[in-house]
Design a protein around this motif. Sequence first.
Motif, PDB file in Angstrom:
ATOM      1  N   VAL A 212       0.840  -1.198   0.000  1.00  0.00           N
ATOM      2  CA  VAL A 212       0.000   0.000   0.000  1.00  0.00           C
ATOM      3  C   VAL A 212       0.880   1.256   0.000  1.00  0.00           C
ATOM      4  O   VAL A 212       0.719   2.148  -0.840  1.00  0.00           O
ATOM      5  N   VAL A 213       1.839   1.275   0.925  1.00  0.00           N
ATOM      6  CA  VAL A 213       2.750   2.428   0.987  1.00  0.00           C
ATOM      7  C   VAL A 213       3.492   2.568  -0.336  1.00  0.00           C
ATOM      8  O   VAL A 213       3.592   3.654  -0.911  1.00  0.00           O
TER       9      VAL A 213
ATOM     10  N   PHE B 167       4.772  15.587  -2.103  1.00  0.00           N
ATOM     11  CA  PHE B 167       5.733  15.558  -1.017  1.00  0.00           C
ATOM     12  C   PHE B 167       5.015  15.361   0.321  1.00  0.00           C
ATOM     13  O   PHE B 167       5.330  14.467   1.096  1.00  0.00           O
ATOM     14  N   LEU B 168       4.006  16.183   0.552  1.00  0.00           N
ATOM     15  CA  LEU B 168       3.299  16.133   1.831  1.00  0.00           C
ATOM     16  C   LEU B 168       2.556  14.812   1.995  1.00  0.00           C
ATOM     17  O   LEU B 168       2.623  14.178   3.050  1.00  0.00           O
ATOM     18  N   VAL B 169       1.880  14.402   0.920  1.00  0.00           N
ATOM     19  CA  VAL B 169       1.129  13.151   1.005  1.00  0.00           C
ATOM     20  C   VAL B 169       2.071  11.994   1.318  1.00  0.00           C
ATOM     21  O   VAL B 169       1.839  11.213   2.242  1.00  0.00           O
ATOM     22  N   SER B 170       3.183  11.899   0.572  1.00  0.00           N
ATOM     23  CA  SER B 170       4.111  10.791   0.806  1.00  0.00           C
ATOM     24  C   SER B 170       4.686  10.886   2.207  1.00  0.00           C
ATOM     25  O   SER B 170       4.885   9.881   2.884  1.00  0.00           O
ATOM     26  N   MET B 171       4.960  12.104   2.630  1.00  0.00           N
ATOM     27  CA  MET B 171       5.529  12.330   3.951  1.00  0.00           C
ATOM     28  C   MET B 171       4.604  11.750   5.012  1.00  0.00           C
ATOM     29  O   MET B 171       5.031  10.997   5.877  1.00  0.00           O
ATOM     30  N   VAL B 172       3.339  12.108   4.922  1.00  0.00           N
ATOM     31  CA  VAL B 172       2.367  11.652   5.919  1.00  0.00           C
ATOM     32  C   VAL B 172       2.243  10.133   5.872  1.00  0.00           C
ATOM     33  O   VAL B 172       2.284   9.460   6.909  1.00  0.00           O
ATOM     34  N   VAL B 173       2.151   9.612   4.646  1.00  0.00           N
ATOM     35  CA  VAL B 173       1.964   8.166   4.508  1.00  0.00           C
ATOM     36  C   VAL B 173       3.160   7.399   5.054  1.00  0.00           C
ATOM     37  O   VAL B 173       3.015   6.489   5.872  1.00  0.00           O
TER      38      VAL B 173
ATOM     39  N   ASN C  23       3.505   7.739   8.855  1.00  0.00           N
ATOM     40  CA  ASN C  23       2.549   6.914   9.566  1.00  0.00           C
ATOM     41  C   ASN C  23       2.929   5.449   9.542  1.00  0.00           C
ATOM     42  O   ASN C  23       2.890   4.772  10.562  1.00  0.00           O
ATOM     43  N   ALA C  24       3.289   5.001   8.349  1.00  0.00           N
ATOM     44  CA  ALA C  24       3.628   3.596   8.204  1.00  0.00           C
ATOM     45  C   ALA C  24       4.801   3.251   9.108  1.00  0.00           C
ATOM     46  O   ALA C  24       4.811   2.214   9.778  1.00  0.00           O
ATOM     47  N   MET C  25       5.791   4.139   9.129  1.00  0.00           N
ATOM     48  CA  MET C  25       6.980   3.846   9.915  1.00  0.00           C
ATOM     49  C   MET C  25       6.696   3.951  11.414  1.00  0.00           C
ATOM     50  O   MET C  25       7.256   3.203  12.201  1.00  0.00           O
ATOM     51  N   LEU C  26       5.823   4.855  11.794  1.00  0.00           N
ATOM     52  CA  LEU C  26       5.446   4.951  13.202  1.00  0.00           C
ATOM     53  C   LEU C  26       4.747   3.679  13.644  1.00  0.00           C
ATOM     54  O   LEU C  26       5.053   3.118  14.705  1.00  0.00           O
ATOM     55  N   MET C  27       3.831   3.213  12.789  1.00  0.00           N
ATOM     56  CA  MET C  27       3.131   1.965  13.090  1.00  0.00           C
ATOM     57  C   MET C  27       4.136   0.837  13.234  1.00  0.00           C
ATOM     58  O   MET C  27       4.038   0.006  14.128  1.00  0.00           O
TER      59      MET C  27
ATOM     60  N   THR D 131      11.006   8.999   7.658  1.00  0.00           N
ATOM     61  CA  THR D 131      11.385   7.844   8.462  1.00  0.00           C
ATOM     62  C   THR D 131      12.219   8.254   9.661  1.00  0.00           C
ATOM     63  O   THR D 131      12.285   7.541  10.657  1.00  0.00           O
ATOM     64  N   PHE D 132      12.855   9.383   9.515  1.00  0.00           N
ATOM     65  CA  PHE D 132      13.840   9.754  10.515  1.00  0.00           C
ATOM     66  C   PHE D 132      13.266   9.799  11.925  1.00  0.00           C
ATOM     67  O   PHE D 132      13.838   9.229  12.846  1.00  0.00           O
ATOM     68  N   TYR D 133      12.127  10.430  12.057  1.00  0.00           N
ATOM     69  CA  TYR D 133      11.555  10.564  13.399  1.00  0.00           C
ATOM     70  C   TYR D 133      11.127   9.217  13.979  1.00  0.00           C
ATOM     71  O   TYR D 133      11.528   8.877  15.100  1.00  0.00           O
ATOM     72  N   PRO D 134      10.326   8.415  13.239  1.00  0.00           N
ATOM     73  CA  PRO D 134       9.989   7.095  13.782  1.00  0.00           C
ATOM     74  C   PRO D 134      11.240   6.267  14.092  1.00  0.00           C
ATOM     75  O   PRO D 134      11.274   5.564  15.103  1.00  0.00           O
ATOM     76  N   ALA D 135      12.244   6.378  13.236  1.00  0.00           N
ATOM     77  CA  ALA D 135      13.463   5.606  13.456  1.00  0.00           C
ATOM     78  C   ALA D 135      14.147   6.070  14.737  1.00  0.00           C
ATOM     79  O   ALA D 135      14.666   5.264  15.514  1.00  0.00           O
TER      80      ALA D 135
END
Lengths: 252, 710
Positions: B26-27, B580-586, B589-593, B690-694
């Motif tokens: 999906v991502v 950019f924003l859409v991919s960023m959010v997606v 989110n995916a990485m946070l999950m 990814t940086f923040y979730p990582a």
Amino acid sequence: MESGQSGSEIVVLKDVVKNYPLGKVSVPALRGINLTLHRGEFTALVGASGSGKSTLLNMIGCVDLPSEGKVFIDGVDVTQESDKALTRLRLHKLGFIFQSFNLVNVLTVYQNVEMPLLLQGGFSAKERKARVEKLLNQVGLSSHLKHRPNELSGGQRQRVSIARALVGQPKIVLADEPTANLDSRTGKEIIDLMHDINQSDGTTFLFSTHDQRVVSRVDRVIPIEDGLLLPEEPIEQKSSAQGETQGVALSG
Amino acid sequence: MDKGVLQLVFQLSIRSLWSHRVKNLVVGSIIFIGVFLLVTANAMLDSVSRGMESSITASITGHLQLYDKDAQDQLSMMGMMGNFLSKPHIGHVADFQTLRNEIEKHPNVKALIPMGTDTTIVYGGNRIDQAAAEIRQALKQLPPELTAQEKQQHLHAHQQHLQDLIDHLHREYQLIIKFSGKQTKTALALADLKQARKETFWQKLMLEPGPNLQFLETHIAPLMDDENPVFMEVIGTDLDRFKDTFPRFKIVKGGMVPSGQRGVLVNDTQYEKVIKDRIARVFDRVWEKRNEENILIKDDKELGQYVERRAKEYKQWLLSFESEARLDIQQALQTFLNAPEAELDTLIPEFLALSDENFLARYDFFYTHIAPKLDLYPIDIGDKITLRKFGEGESQQVIFYGTYQFEGVEKSGFSALFHLVDMTTFRDLYGFMTEEKQIEINKLKKEFSTVEWARINVEDELFSSEEGLIAEISLEAEKEIPEAEITLSSSQNLSRAERQARRLTKRYSQIEIDQGAVLSAAVVLHDETQIKKSRKEIEAIIQNKSLPVQVIDWQKASGYVGQMISVMKIILVIFIVFVFLVSMVVVNNAMLMSTINRYGEIGTLRAIGAGRSVIMGIFLLESTLLTLVAAFFGAIAGIITVKYFHAVGIAAPRFEFYFLFGGPRLFPDIDIYDLYLGPLVILAVSVLATFYPALLATRVPPIIAMSARE
Ligand SMILES: Nc1ncnc2c1ncn2[C@@H]1O[C@H](COP(=O)(O)OP(=O)(O)OP(=O)(O)O)[C@@H](O)[C@H]1O
Ligand SMILES: [Mg+2]
């Protein structure tokens, strides 16, 4: 890095206190522990639920730090070390066997066991293969190299876990209730396996349990109650029947 | 990082990508779509702007434009968006010659072309002017020794035609006098008409055509209404060098203006779509839609309405057929429409009721039977036309030699904007005082009486002026038109008309063309990729030689066309930011999950001795791999799409799009450069997201492993 212990001492705890903050008050889990473990010992930490077994093992395992006191692992005071140094220490000197196995499900049995070697670095593929296969052979899983952890039974998983804990040739293997998620028969087999390894290559083991029956296998029993160690009783004979009586007596 | 650690990081990343494949699919799809859109949009836009760029630089502006350094406004050749008539004040460059000499020394400069744009009005032929020109031409063919009478016999038809026109005017002016009273203006006109109706006038005309034809042209012709005026945006330039320098320039009908001479070249698209007979254009338009775009009348509501509306203008045709032609056409139409008794004024509207079924036959009939008898174009190749500067009345006669187009972009709006006129005429029109003009003015002043001088130069003022001389002329003056006035210029000097005629075919030298003022100058480069470098160097030359000009690039110089490209680029940027924003959010989110789901696993890894960098590596590698794979396929899909459209083209949905598409179809192509943007943007987004979730993942404490449940 203060040691003050002779060569045979692998773990030394001095006046270790651990308080868990719980809201505004703090819960004392360990209230002044002094303990020394020697190389090659096969030791059980026995106590009732909530007595502080896990907390004590976490101190020794360097995954948590005491509120007061000192913990020496192989002569190094871990309370003074950085996260990076503690990580290295866990990698090179400690092995862990977890109550719920904690295998990485996306990797195969072989890859799980290989992990510590990859993290340690410096091993050739050949060396790694030899070590991993030898250990998996030892724990009786040489035919399951390509399996995923979730394709194995609980006992088999714990064997993989043991192999993973041992593959990096740690100074001491720590196990917090390694048999709690297993039926008693399998639990016994796991303790026997650990004992066999201790006997054959002299790896130091410290595990916690509230199962009295395993006490018959061990060199030393450390009783714990309400965050304090009780006086140890010397073990005369390793007879199964005696062990069991002793265990019953100890259980509170 | 150690090799072993890298291996572990790869193992874990790939394994966990695979084991969470549904989520990652999906991502990945979202990234795929983002890259696909970016690559496609970027390629399309690049094709459009590249196409437009080359169309403009190769046809009108050149690569750089030089103009007055003290100009009030910025040079904008095509006007500002939506406002063609308000001209910016761009000053002028007085000495083109020096400028050319200096700038053309630069090795990358192919040529410096003088330029100026202006709006002019062209009055379609004046019938008296045309008839006078015809009779002048005819008279030249006759042996000069013939008597007036003999000449009149030879030229009977011509004379008759002119006399008919004059009679017609005379009748009209008598009516005007009747209804609006004796006004000076009308009285004067009637006096002139009476003069022209005299038999003696025609005899004199045969013997001395110069002054007498001039009388017709200056006194009688203005009384006749001109045909509808046409606005013409002209570029004044050195036509010969323009032709040799701009690669897209091509003559379509007629020919090139003879080297060094005055002349005008009409834009072919405008000639066909604006100047041509209004009803004939209906046939062309329906034909074009049908054959080029596969659109029938019934498919296109607008086209249908257009056909109907134009058909109502059929009376125009009735007026323009000569009597003989009327009969021919009537007969042909009677047979064609199977209506033996019908009159022309019912036949034509019926004929013009076009439908998809009857169109082809009627199109054919129109071009074989009607068009030859019609004045298809109000100005024909070879005609003398009068360009009048818009708003100021300065006017110049030039010969219309032919039509031109810019090849490849014929139909795009901007390239159909301009007509071309020679530099000398442009300077005259624009009001630059040339040496030639000064001499002529002096001559004229000597030749003519004050009255005549006033008449020639300020005809409009003449009638509204309060000056005594004119006010005194009453109806009685009709009898007393001073003969001298007509014969005055028949002296040894050439008449104004004749001098004008000479000027029309005079050959100006390169020096004459170069000497003098221009509004701007186009720099055409050999190597257009060097545009930035060359610009700097040209600016240095300007600085060194203190030339009174400044440099502007084609994009700015082209005015709203350049703005259009900028607007499209801004839209692309907004689009990129959106993706950019859409991919960023997606991704975030995916990485946070993923961090939350793998809490236990991370704790275990930390417990058994994996450092924080290992955890960070796993996360970054995972999203990088996912992004790379998705971006790769997205880019491939983009390439395939663009290549597909490159092969079949994208039809312009409306005529207005020709401007953007550079024609009726856009054939986008992809450039390696277009491929960088999308994937790079997405990759940057992924790593950032990814940086923040990582980072959170690296903060998972190893103690988590102790209580983790599987
Ligand atoms: N993270 C924590 N926060 C607050 N209190 C804690 C935490 N971990 C343990 N404790 C408390 O510390 C005491 C000792 O707990 P510990 O988990 O070490 O006992 P245990 O002997 O391992 O028990 P069990 O046999 O149930 O695992 C208990 O009273 C427990 O409630
Ligand atoms: Mg516990």
